[in-house]
Design an enzyme around this catalytic site. Structure first.
Site, short mmCIF file in Angstrom:
data_model
loop_
_atom_site.label_atom_id
_atom_site.label_comp_id
_atom_site.label_asym_id
_atom_site.label_seq_id
_atom_site.Cartn_x
_atom_site.Cartn_y
_atom_site.Cartn_z
N CYS A 1 25.32 23.89 -0.90
CA CYS A 1 23.95 23.56 -0.49
C CYS A 1 23.43 22.32 -1.21
CB CYS A 1 22.98 24.72 -0.71
SG CYS A 1 23.39 26.16 0.26
N GLN B 1 18.88 28.23 -11.20
CA GLN B 1 20.06 28.31 -12.05
C GLN B 1 19.69 28.44 -13.52
OE1 GLN B 1 23.09 28.75 -11.03
NE2 GLN B 1 22.54 28.51 -8.88
C1 LIG Z 1 19.29 25.18 -7.78
C2 LIG Z 1 19.05 26.20 -6.71
N1 LIG Z 1 17.88 26.19 -6.06
C3 LIG Z 1 17.59 27.09 -5.12
C4 LIG Z 1 18.48 28.07 -4.74
C5 LIG Z 1 18.12 29.02 -3.67
O1 LIG Z 1 18.02 30.32 -4.15
P1 LIG Z 1 17.77 31.50 -3.12
O2 LIG Z 1 18.90 31.43 -2.14
O3 LIG Z 1 17.81 32.73 -3.96
O4 LIG Z 1 16.45 31.28 -2.49
C6 LIG Z 1 19.72 28.12 -5.40
C7 LIG Z 1 20.70 29.15 -5.04
O5 LIG Z 1 21.70 28.97 -4.40
C8 LIG Z 1 20.01 27.16 -6.39
O6 LIG Z 1 21.18 27.15 -7.02
#
Ligand SMILES: Cc1ncc(COP(=O)(O)O)c(C=O)c1O
Lengths: 135, 416
Positions: free
Chosen positions: B374, B212
């Protein structure tokens, strides 16, 4: 028809049979972890027939209204008849068009019902993919 | 509020920025598209799309392999992207930049490759703010190797409890602290520099999940003195399918590869192989070259704007959002109102589940996220099974925030 038709909102605001059963034959909880919807279904069986239904839960209007509507429909049904309920039947009871995004919300009640009946019969639970119609 | 008053004459030309994003001009039925789900993924400016098309039309080949001019161009484009990422985050050298699929893969490489030396009883520290992709890889290690996880809790505003951190670092031998640089739910950032200094005093390494943070604030890995850092291109106005893992050279150098295959090896015979140098060691298989080109273009695009202007614009959007949303009865912002928020803001609303709200906003062209984003431990911390999140980008406007607040007021009555 609009997903948030009056009957859906009615059942959401004033859910039917939303209370724990004091005496039940089986109790089962199913959740939609991705959105936090949860339903706990309680059935009182008389031999092969569903005599009474109660439930508790929280979540979106679709999941809660679907359980409320299904709960009414279950009274007096035999295990066989209840187990034969299909996703299509549930969607017909809801009477609104449910897109793919909200199918899991609408069918959480059926998932809970099927696994409650299986638990009552000492059968192992079935996974989500058995409920979702070719999703 | 204060920030808005000192808007400089150089302020961003938002209408012109919006015109560079082809997707933003569409309508959803009668409504203009209002895209407020930028923490999930950002939209892409035309220059990014053009750069990728141009690569495929002029330079596509398998990098590091062919012995012909086209392959040289592909290799050059791929390695240029790596260098651009290195300067963007102030890495010491391009070799410290590993291209991965995503933040998720980057964190998994650390857990699985660096984590291979961990033993039962070793401790990894995490905060309750973490995204599942910075939790699950560590839980897997806990299952596989018997490591322990120490949790840093937070207060009602989402501020990390520094005393817990101090205590954990003092009492246990924590090998790594893996921490979100900006919460994808609350939009709050821990005091990174202080935390990293504290961790280092206790011989603990620090991995920053910058998924982020990367689109909202400048990142300087050397100034932060971090040890590893992960982010995804798609949250930075770049394409999906490519992410970045940065690590200190000596740390990466000591790690075994993750995927076995082409690119990552030095020599292979029938019963033995030696692996390649970093960063290729972690890039088994044909890499996402066009996506690297897209990421390069996205960084060039974003960095044409001064960071101060970006921060000011986005902060004023969130301040407006807080002001407007606070007028809605029964609405509570997770973590409360704060002037230090950036990127995301999440809230719950009495009487209506986030899924219903997001569905009905979607019908009005407004894209927000509903659920636990998530971050289930964080939602448990706030005793909210789910929330609705709006998250801003450079191209969002105050009008869009007003439209969101007005739509919520319209949607609410039948639910109450
Ligand atoms: C703080 C954070 N970490 C990790 C992720 C995972 O990113 P990605 O789905 O691109 O691997 C996200 C995205 O949703 C996130 O907001």
């Amino acid at each position: 028809m609009d997903l948030y038709a009056e009957n859906i909102l009615d059942h959401f605001r004033h859910p039917h049979r939303k209370a724990a059963l004091t005496r039940h034959s089986v109790e089962l909880q199913e959740k939609n972890p991705s959105c936090g919807d949860s339903l706990t279904l309680m059935l009182r069986m008389k031999k092969n027939t569903i005599e009474d239904v109660g439930w508790e839960g929280e979540g979106c209007a679709i999941s809660q209204a679907s359980m409320s509507i299904l709960a009414d429909a279950l009274i007096g049904k035999t295990i066989e008849a209840a187990q034969a309920l299909s996703p299509k039947d549930i969607l017909a009871m809801l009477g609104v068009e449910v897109g793919p995004r909200r199918l899991k919300c609408a069918l959480l009640s059926l998932h809970a019902l099927r696994n409650a009946l299986r638990k009552f019969q000492n059968l192992p639970p079935t996974p989500w993919r058995e409920v979702l119609p070719n999703a | 509020m204060f920030q808005m008053l000192c808007y400089s004459p150089l302020a961003l030309d938002i209408p012109s920025i919006r015109r560079q994003f082809p997707i933003l001009s569409q309508r959803i039925g009668a409504y203009p598209l209002v895209y407020l789900d930028n923490a999930a993924t950002t939209q892409k400016p035309k220059t990014v799309l053009d750069a990728m098309t141009h690569f495929y039309e002029t330079s596509n080949a398998n990098p590091h392999r062919g012995l012909y001019p086209l392959a040289d161009r592909a290799t050059q484009a791929y390695e240029d992207a790596r260098s651009r990422v290195a300067t963007f985050i102030h890495a010491t050298r391009p070799e410290e930049i590993v291209f991965t699929k995503s933040t998720t893969e980057s964190i998994n490489i650390i857990a699985k490759c660096w984590g291979r030396t961990l033993r039962a009883g070793d401790v990894i520290a995490l905060s309750v703010l973490e995204h599942h992709s910075n939790i699950v890889p560590w839980l897997q290690l806990k299952e596989e190797r018997g490591i322990d996880i120490a949790w840093i809790d937070a207060d009602g505003t989402g501020r990390l409890n520094m005393e817990t951190l101090e205590k954990i670092l003092g009492e246990k031998h924590v090998k790594l602290l893996s921490l979100s640089a900006l919460s994808n739910v609350l939009g709050t950032a821990p005091p990174l520099q202080d935390i990293i200094a504290m961790a280092h005093r206790a011989q603990c390494l620090v991995l920053l999940d910058a998924a982020q943070a990367v689109a909202h604030h400048p990142i300087d890995v050397r100034e932060l003195d971090a040890d590893f850092l992960a982010f995804s291109s798609h949250k930075l106005y770049g394409p999906t399918g490519i992410g970045v893992l940065w690590g200190r050279e000596r740390l990466l150098d000591a790690m075994p590869p993750m995927l076995g295959g082409g690119m990552m090896i030095d020599e292979v015979d029938c019963d033995h192989f030696t692996f390649a140098e970093i960063p290729q060691r972690f890039e088994g298989g044909t890499p996402p070259v066009a996506d690297a080109v897209g990421l390069h273009a996205a960084i060039d695009w974003l960095t044409q704007f001064p960071w101060q202007e970006i921060e000011m614009h986005e902060r004023s959007l969130l301040t407006t959002a807080q002001n407007e949303l606070s007028k809605i009865e029964g609405l509570s912002i997770l973590g409360g109102t704060s002037q230090e928020r950036s990127g995301s803001l999440s809230f719950t609303l009495d009487g209506i589940h986030p899924h219903d709200l997001a569905e009905l906003l979607g019908q009005r062209g407004i894209c927000v996220r509903a659920g636990h984003h998530c971050a289930q431990p964080l939602h448990r911390h706030f005793a909210a099974p789910a929330s609705t999140r709006l998250s801003v980008a450079l191209y969002n406007t105050e009008e869009e925030i007003f439209a969101l607040a007005a739509a919520i007021q319209e949607i609410l009555p039948p639910f109450r």
